[in-house]
Design a protein around this motif. Structure first.
Motif, mmCIF file in Angstrom:
data_model
loop_
_atom_site.group_PDB
_atom_site.id
_atom_site.type_symbol
_atom_site.label_atom_id
_atom_site.label_comp_id
_atom_site.label_asym_id
_atom_site.label_seq_id
_atom_site.Cartn_x
_atom_site.Cartn_y
_atom_site.Cartn_z
ATOM 1 N N ILE A 1 0.846 -1.193 0.000
ATOM 2 C CA ILE A 1 0.000 0.000 0.000
ATOM 3 C C ILE A 1 0.884 1.247 0.000
ATOM 4 C CG2 ILE A 1 -1.767 1.283 1.268
ATOM 5 C CD1 ILE A 1 -2.493 -1.501 2.570
ATOM 6 N N ASN A 2 0.651 2.113 -0.981
ATOM 7 C CA ASN A 2 1.353 3.393 -1.066
ATOM 8 C C ASN A 2 0.279 4.473 -1.036
ATOM 9 O OD1 ASN A 2 2.469 5.823 -2.214
ATOM 10 N ND2 ASN A 2 4.210 4.604 -2.911
ATOM 11 N N GLU A 3 0.037 5.021 0.144
ATOM 12 C CA GLU A 3 -1.035 6.005 0.321
ATOM 13 C C GLU A 3 -0.793 7.254 -0.526
ATOM 14 O OE1 GLU A 3 -3.775 5.420 2.040
ATOM 15 O OE2 GLU A 3 -3.193 3.737 3.316
ATOM 16 N N PHE B 1 -1.608 -0.208 -4.691
ATOM 17 C CA PHE B 1 -1.618 -1.360 -3.791
ATOM 18 C C PHE B 1 -1.556 -2.640 -4.604
ATOM 19 C CE2 PHE B 1 -5.962 -0.702 -5.020
ATOM 20 C CZ PHE B 1 -6.533 -1.946 -5.087
ATOM 21 N N SER B 2 -1.380 -3.741 -3.895
ATOM 22 C CA SER B 2 -1.388 -5.062 -4.497
ATOM 23 C C SER B 2 -2.197 -5.993 -3.594
ATOM 24 C CB SER B 2 0.045 -5.572 -4.655
ATOM 25 O OG SER B 2 0.073 -6.763 -5.392
ATOM 26 N N ILE B 3 -2.487 -7.171 -4.096
ATOM 27 C CA ILE B 3 -3.228 -8.176 -3.332
ATOM 28 C C ILE B 3 -2.568 -9.525 -3.557
ATOM 29 C CG2 ILE B 3 -5.417 -9.459 -3.156
ATOM 30 C CD1 ILE B 3 -6.871 -6.863 -3.884
ATOM 31 N N LEU C 1 -12.127 -7.382 -1.602
ATOM 32 C CA LEU C 1 -10.958 -6.618 -1.173
ATOM 33 C C LEU C 1 -10.684 -5.427 -2.094
ATOM 34 C CD1 LEU C 1 -9.160 -6.620 1.240
ATOM 35 C CD2 LEU C 1 -7.585 -8.126 0.029
ATOM 36 N N LEU C 2 -10.940 -5.572 -3.391
ATOM 37 C CA LEU C 2 -10.809 -4.433 -4.306
ATOM 38 C C LEU C 2 -11.814 -3.334 -3.935
ATOM 39 C CD1 LEU C 2 -10.336 -6.321 -7.692
ATOM 40 C CD2 LEU C 2 -8.650 -4.796 -6.618
ATOM 41 N N LYS C 3 -13.036 -3.725 -3.616
ATOM 42 C CA LYS C 3 -14.062 -2.758 -3.208
ATOM 43 C C LYS C 3 -13.593 -1.991 -1.972
ATOM 44 C CE LYS C 3 -18.810 -2.750 -1.485
ATOM 45 N NZ LYS C 3 -19.948 -3.612 -1.139
ATOM 46 N N TYR C 4 -13.032 -2.703 -1.008
ATOM 47 C CA TYR C 4 -12.521 -2.051 0.201
ATOM 48 C C TYR C 4 -11.385 -1.082 -0.134
ATOM 49 C CZ TYR C 4 -9.940 -1.489 4.571
ATOM 50 O OH TYR C 4 -9.268 -0.957 5.637
ATOM 51 N N ALA C 5 -10.426 -1.540 -0.927
ATOM 52 C CA ALA C 5 -9.261 -0.712 -1.260
ATOM 53 C C ALA C 5 -9.670 0.540 -2.034
ATOM 54 C CB ALA C 5 -8.251 -1.533 -2.066
ATOM 55 N N PHE C 6 -10.530 0.382 -3.026
ATOM 56 C CA PHE C 6 -10.920 1.512 -3.865
ATOM 57 C C PHE C 6 -11.931 2.441 -3.190
ATOM 58 C CE2 PHE C 6 -9.843 -1.266 -7.714
ATOM 59 C CZ PHE C 6 -8.669 -0.584 -7.999
ATOM 60 N N ASN D 1 -6.260 4.196 -5.668
ATOM 61 C CA ASN D 1 -6.651 4.435 -7.051
ATOM 62 C C ASN D 1 -6.179 3.380 -8.040
ATOM 63 O OD1 ASN D 1 -7.815 6.204 -9.139
ATOM 64 N ND2 ASN D 1 -5.692 6.339 -9.822
ATOM 65 N N LYS D 2 -5.128 2.628 -7.721
ATOM 66 C CA LYS D 2 -4.560 1.731 -8.732
ATOM 67 C C LYS D 2 -4.094 0.431 -8.098
ATOM 68 C CE LYS D 2 -2.765 0.546 -12.793
ATOM 69 N NZ LYS D 2 -1.397 0.698 -13.113
ATOM 70 N N PHE D 3 -4.643 -0.646 -8.611
ATOM 71 C CA PHE D 3 -4.240 -1.996 -8.221
ATOM 72 C C PHE D 3 -3.170 -2.451 -9.204
ATOM 73 C CE2 PHE D 3 -5.302 -6.591 -9.176
ATOM 74 C CZ PHE D 3 -4.669 -7.128 -8.063
ATOM 75 N N ASN D 4 -1.997 -2.788 -8.695
ATOM 76 C CA ASN D 4 -0.890 -3.311 -9.501
ATOM 77 C C ASN D 4 -0.560 -4.700 -8.997
ATOM 78 O OD1 ASN D 4 -0.219 -0.918 -11.050
ATOM 79 N ND2 ASN D 4 0.530 -0.063 -9.132
ATOM 80 N N ASP D 5 -0.412 -5.637 -9.906
ATOM 81 C CA ASP D 5 -0.043 -6.979 -9.484
ATOM 82 C C ASP D 5 0.668 -7.696 -10.619
ATOM 83 O OD1 ASP D 5 0.183 -9.031 -7.584
ATOM 84 O OD2 ASP D 5 -1.925 -8.873 -7.045
ATOM 85 N N TYR D 6 1.155 -8.874 -10.333
ATOM 86 C CA TYR D 6 1.799 -9.694 -11.346
ATOM 87 C C TYR D 6 1.379 -11.134 -11.157
ATOM 88 C CZ TYR D 6 4.951 -11.018 -7.583
ATOM 89 O OH TYR D 6 5.454 -11.495 -6.396
ATOM 90 N N VAL D 7 1.509 -11.889 -12.236
ATOM 91 C CA VAL D 7 1.233 -13.323 -12.222
ATOM 92 C C VAL D 7 2.476 -13.999 -12.779
ATOM 93 C CG1 VAL D 7 -0.180 -15.132 -13.269
ATOM 94 C CG2 VAL D 7 -1.257 -13.024 -12.486
ATOM 95 N N LEU D 8 2.951 -15.023 -12.107
ATOM 96 C CA LEU D 8 4.103 -15.773 -12.585
ATOM 97 C C LEU D 8 3.719 -16.543 -13.843
ATOM 98 C CD1 LEU D 8 7.064 -16.519 -11.899
ATOM 99 C CD2 LEU D 8 6.155 -18.494 -10.661
ATOM 100 N N GLU D 9 4.590 -16.496 -14.822
ATOM 101 C CA GLU D 9 4.392 -17.240 -16.069
ATOM 102 C C GLU D 9 3.930 -18.663 -15.750
ATOM 103 O OE1 GLU D 9 7.346 -19.029 -19.534
ATOM 104 O OE2 GLU D 9 8.060 -17.422 -18.259
ATOM 105 N N GLY D 10 2.886 -19.111 -16.440
ATOM 106 C CA GLY D 10 2.347 -20.450 -16.220
ATOM 107 C C GLY D 10 1.166 -20.497 -15.261
ATOM 108 N N ASN D 11 0.910 -19.400 -14.561
ATOM 109 C CA ASN D 11 -0.211 -19.363 -13.628
ATOM 110 C C ASN D 11 -1.477 -18.947 -14.391
ATOM 111 O OD1 ASN D 11 -1.975 -19.090 -11.512
ATOM 112 N ND2 ASN D 11 -0.575 -17.915 -10.226
ATOM 113 N N VAL D 12 -1.986 -19.886 -15.161
ATOM 114 C CA VAL D 12 -3.115 -19.627 -16.052
ATOM 115 C C VAL D 12 -4.357 -19.216 -15.274
ATOM 116 C CG1 VAL D 12 -4.633 -20.674 -17.789
ATOM 117 C CG2 VAL D 12 -2.191 -21.199 -17.785
#
Length: 193
Positions: free
Chosen positions: A92-94, A99-101, A122-127, A133-144
């Motif tokens: 979380i960066n106020e 933020f991320s989840i 959780l997105l509803k709570y954060a936003f 304002n912005k959800f940033n995340d990543y998915v590891l290659e292969g995590n379909v």
């Protein structure tokens, strides 16, 4: 104790409820740590074998929203009270509103919409409550499954960080996803929520 009326409870939808991690959650935490493929996708590493002491320490450090590592940790449960995974709000960066989840669903409950439901709560709570304002995340290659969930939530694939994670003898990419508050609100309208 009286029975709880969850009719208008913010932290649930028609599939799941989020609650604080409790001391008795150590056992399900310990058991889920044996799911090596899921742990690799979550932690981007092969971890040392799980220990009961480690599971109890994790729960102790995070029970009842007492975490001091900047994460807000929840247990995900079905509406009948069965624990099926965990989710947390992190990074979380106020100042910048980002933020991320992190989320993990127990093996037997994957692919049934429980993770998507928990993410929406959780997105509803954060936003809408934290004014992020912005959800940033990543998915590891292969995590379909997680990539599909991100797209279902309305996230946009924003890029790929190539060969940045070394796991089990090979370099893997991180697929970057993002979602703004306005995009989330629009997606909720489209979905009739």
């Amino acid at each position: 104790m009286r029975e709880i009326d969850y009719t208008d409870y913010f932290w649930q939808d028609e599939k799941v409820r989020l609650r604080a991690i409790q001391e008795e959650d150590w056992e399900s935490c310990y058991i889920s740590d044996f799911d090596t493929p899921a742990r690799i996708l979550l932690e981007c590493a092969v971890e040392l074998p799980p220990t009961i002491l480690g599971a109890k320490k994790f729960v102790e450090d995070n029970a009842n929203f007492t975490s001091t590592n900047g994460r807000i940790m929840f247990t995900i449960e079905k509406l009948d009270g069965d624990s099926i995974g965990g989710i947390n709000l992190n990074s979380i960066n106020e100042r910048n509103g980002t933020f991320s989840i992190g989320i993990v669903i127990d093996k037997e409950y994957r692919g049934k919409g429980y993770g998507t439901s928990a993410m929406k709560i959780l997105l509803k709570y954060a936003f809408l409550e934290r004014r992020l304002n912005k959800f940033n995340d990543y998915v590891l290659e292969g995590n379909v499954g997680s990539a599909q969930m991100m797209r279902k939530l309305g996230c946009i694939q924003e890029g790929v960080r190539r060969q940045v994670v070394y796991v089990n003898g090979k370099y893997l990419d991180l697929i970057l996803f993002g979602l703004t508050k306005d995009e989330f609100i629009e997606k909720q309208k489209e979905d009739g929520a």
